[in-house]
Design an enzyme around this catalytic site. Sequence first.
Site: not given
Length: 319
Positions: A140, A157, A159-161, A179, A204, A245
């Site tokens: 995925h 799913s 999260v903005g991929k 996807d 998508e 960081r």
Amino acid sequence: MADSVTVRQLVKATKLEVYSGEEYLDQRQVVLSDISRPGLELTGYFNYYPHERIQLFGRTEISFARNMSSEERLLILKRMATEDTPAFLVSRGLEAPAEMITAATAAHIPVLGSRLPTTRLSSLITEYLDSQLAERRSMHGVLVDIYGLGVLITGDSGVGKSETALELVQRGHRLIADDRVDVYQQDEQTIVGAAPPILSHLLEIRGLGIIDVMNLFGAGAVREDTTISLIVHLENWTPDKTFDRLGSGEQTQLIFDVPVPKITVPVKVGRNLAIIIEVAAMNFRAKSMGYDATKTFEKNLNHLIEHNEETDQNSSGDK
């Protein structure tokens, strides 16, 4: 993973010539990526003959065969032409002996040819067969080519991929898969990713639906497959979690027991993920070329601390 590849598929993919047996191309199946060069077999030694492999004849094998009598040559080639042998293949544009055509035709085996040198031809065919016969898994995520570097973007799913991939495409990078990414191991250290055929070139976007990237942005915005060099994991930012960081901690993720470098990027409102991932890819390439900004910073910081300590000691001594 495909269990086998037809000889016709092999011929089409590697641009081989068909000397004889066109009608057998769909019948004969290749089940192994290994190739045999029949040296000992031409002398009559068949104890360990790998009959289920493609039999590759280079300049040495053809020259040796031509020194035999016609009857001996036919006898040997008939023994090599088993019911499991996928094909006979001749390199360097050499002419296949008539006895090879006769023996192969009798056993319903195609005889193929190529103008490539033997070693290059062997590598080409092995690489193709490895890619087709290798075990495949689905992951995925979204796979994007950024400056020639295959970056696999993962995360939960929503999260903005996909949205990040769309902005990367707008910035001139190329989409491979959205996807679902089919991955396979090409060799000991190389993982290749591609899109399932039904999802090829599609993206998508929530609120928009499915878009065809190639039709909207052109053929230069997509690729069929790429080596996965870096994994970028997107994770929702939370105050109680500490993220790296300085970038000094090195993470990896195993795919088929191959460790792939991985970085985790916290997702927060206002962060431009596309630019961050683009810079992450450039930074990874710089590290691969020997320049590590984190190590340089740590080195300079240590020098500064040592210098300040020496200055403090000298000041104390003067007093």
